[in-house]
Design an enzyme around this catalytic site. Sequence first.
Site, PDB file in Angstrom:
ATOM      1  N   ASN A 147      40.405  37.688  44.919  1.00 16.38           N
ATOM      2  CA  ASN A 147      41.614  38.372  44.446  1.00 16.38           C
ATOM      3  C   ASN A 147      42.135  37.848  43.105  1.00 16.38           C
ATOM      4  O   ASN A 147      42.745  38.602  42.354  1.00 16.38           O
ATOM      5  CB  ASN A 147      42.705  38.224  45.526  1.00 16.38           C
ATOM      6  CG  ASN A 147      44.078  38.541  44.988  1.00 16.38           C
ATOM      7  OD1 ASN A 147      44.458  39.709  44.840  1.00 16.38           O
ATOM      8  ND2 ASN A 147      44.850  37.502  44.633  1.00 16.38           N
ATOM      9  N   LYS A 176      37.349  44.918  35.295  1.00 15.36           N
ATOM     10  CA  LYS A 176      37.383  45.653  36.568  1.00 15.36           C
ATOM     11  C   LYS A 176      36.211  46.647  36.659  1.00 15.36           C
ATOM     12  O   LYS A 176      35.667  46.874  37.741  1.00 15.36           O
ATOM     13  CB  LYS A 176      38.722  46.358  36.744  1.00 15.36           C
ATOM     14  CG  LYS A 176      39.905  45.393  36.855  1.00 15.36           C
ATOM     15  CD  LYS A 176      39.784  44.435  38.033  1.00 15.36           C
ATOM     16  CE  LYS A 176      41.020  43.567  38.210  1.00 15.36           C
ATOM     17  NZ  LYS A 176      40.923  42.642  39.347  1.00 15.36           N
ATOM     18  N   ASP A 200      40.618  26.427  39.835  1.00 16.24           N
ATOM     19  CA  ASP A 200      40.549  27.473  38.810  1.00 16.24           C
ATOM     20  C   ASP A 200      39.225  28.180  39.069  1.00 16.24           C
ATOM     21  O   ASP A 200      38.152  27.570  38.907  1.00 16.24           O
ATOM     22  CB  ASP A 200      40.587  26.817  37.423  1.00 16.24           C
ATOM     23  CG  ASP A 200      40.381  27.830  36.302  1.00 16.24           C
ATOM     24  OD1 ASP A 200      39.868  28.935  36.562  1.00 16.24           O
ATOM     25  OD2 ASP A 200      40.727  27.502  35.152  1.00 16.24           O
ATOM     26  N   VAL A 201      39.286  29.441  39.486  1.00 16.79           N
ATOM     27  CA  VAL A 201      38.058  30.120  39.930  1.00 16.79           C
ATOM     28  C   VAL A 201      37.056  30.358  38.799  1.00 16.79           C
ATOM     29  O   VAL A 201      35.906  30.688  39.061  1.00 16.79           O
ATOM     30  CB  VAL A 201      38.343  31.467  40.655  1.00 16.79           C
ATOM     31  CG1 VAL A 201      39.103  31.241  41.953  1.00 16.79           C
ATOM     32  CG2 VAL A 201      39.063  32.446  39.737  1.00 16.79           C
ATOM     33  N   TYR A 242      40.885  43.708  30.320  1.00 20.79           N
ATOM     34  CA  TYR A 242      41.162  43.864  31.762  1.00 20.79           C
ATOM     35  C   TYR A 242      40.332  45.013  32.351  1.00 20.79           C
ATOM     36  O   TYR A 242      39.673  44.857  33.387  1.00 20.79           O
ATOM     37  CB  TYR A 242      42.657  44.125  31.964  1.00 20.79           C
ATOM     38  CG  TYR A 242      43.077  44.225  33.409  1.00 20.79           C
ATOM     39  CD1 TYR A 242      43.361  43.080  34.157  1.00 20.79           C
ATOM     40  CD2 TYR A 242      43.223  45.467  34.039  1.00 20.79           C
ATOM     41  CE1 TYR A 242      43.756  43.173  35.490  1.00 20.79           C
ATOM     42  CE2 TYR A 242      43.625  45.559  35.366  1.00 20.79           C
ATOM     43  CZ  TYR A 242      43.897  44.408  36.088  1.00 20.79           C
ATOM     44  OH  TYR A 242      44.295  44.500  37.401  1.00 20.79           O
TER      45      TYR A 242
END
Length: 268
Positions: A93, A170, A66-67, A166
Amino acid sequence: MDHQPLRGQRALVTGASSGIGEGVARALGAAGASVVVNFASKPDIAAKIVEEIKTSGVDAMALHADVSKEAEVEAMFSAMLSAWGQIDILVNNAGLQRDAPFVELTLEQWNTVLGVNLTGMFLCARAAARSMIRRGVRPEISRAAGKIICISSVHEVIPWAGHVNYAASKGGVGMFMKSLAQELAPHRIRVNSIAPGAIMTPINRAAWETPEALRSLLRLIPYGRVGTPADIGRAVAWLASDDADYIHGQTIYVDGGMTLYPEFAKGG
Ligand code: NAP
């Protein structure tokens, strides 16, 4: 033309068990790199992708992490480095959405998206950069000591109502990538982003699944087609190669023109 410009290089792609990450892992393998296929919850799919990548004659392995969790990221990099000794290419990614109208957005939804989409990039880039700096440039492998590529989004610049967490993640990736590029340049580590437009993957199934949804999505894409994971894979493989050696600190939009303000095509 060299069809395997990444021959002998070792890559790690986060979130490579689906969609864009899978497309990137396959493209890097086809370009000659050995590939770690990182996954969060789908070991069987990751194992199948590994077997298919190996058919092009390169090494591949699936590693869970889990990053957003520091200990899991550190364990994943230790496993890769003890198996292969080095990392030449990191593709950050892994990403997800937890959508809600702003006034209903929970702290958990906010933290989950920021944790994977932004903190995950930090943890993986830090682990990769430590190893790339230690090793330095090996001209027989690449002109750079390493390449870090972040998968951003058109929502790095296009605001997105109903998806504030989100879009904020980004937007953060944009400044994260540029600041990191500035700091790591003296070490000859190239840092860039690819910002996809609408790519057909499970993350946005609702946007292309029905003919009506697809028609309305295509209104946002001047080039007239939805993108595929292979479109992004090819761009990443090229950006990781020495053909792109002078590209540093840039976000490259691979979006069929989505960032061209298509509503203005017929007058403002
Ligand atoms: P996807 O098909 O849903 O795949 C997401 C991947 O991320 C899966 O492999 C998933 O692993 C992994 N993942 C999720 N949480 C994770 C975690 N905590 N740790 C490690 N891996 C995790 O989505 P996608 O469309 O390919 O998206 C990939 C990236 O492209 C994201 O950063 C997304 O924001 C970006 N993007 C996508 C589009 C698009 O149109 N599709 C457009 C712009 C940007 P498991 O499946 O093993 O759980």
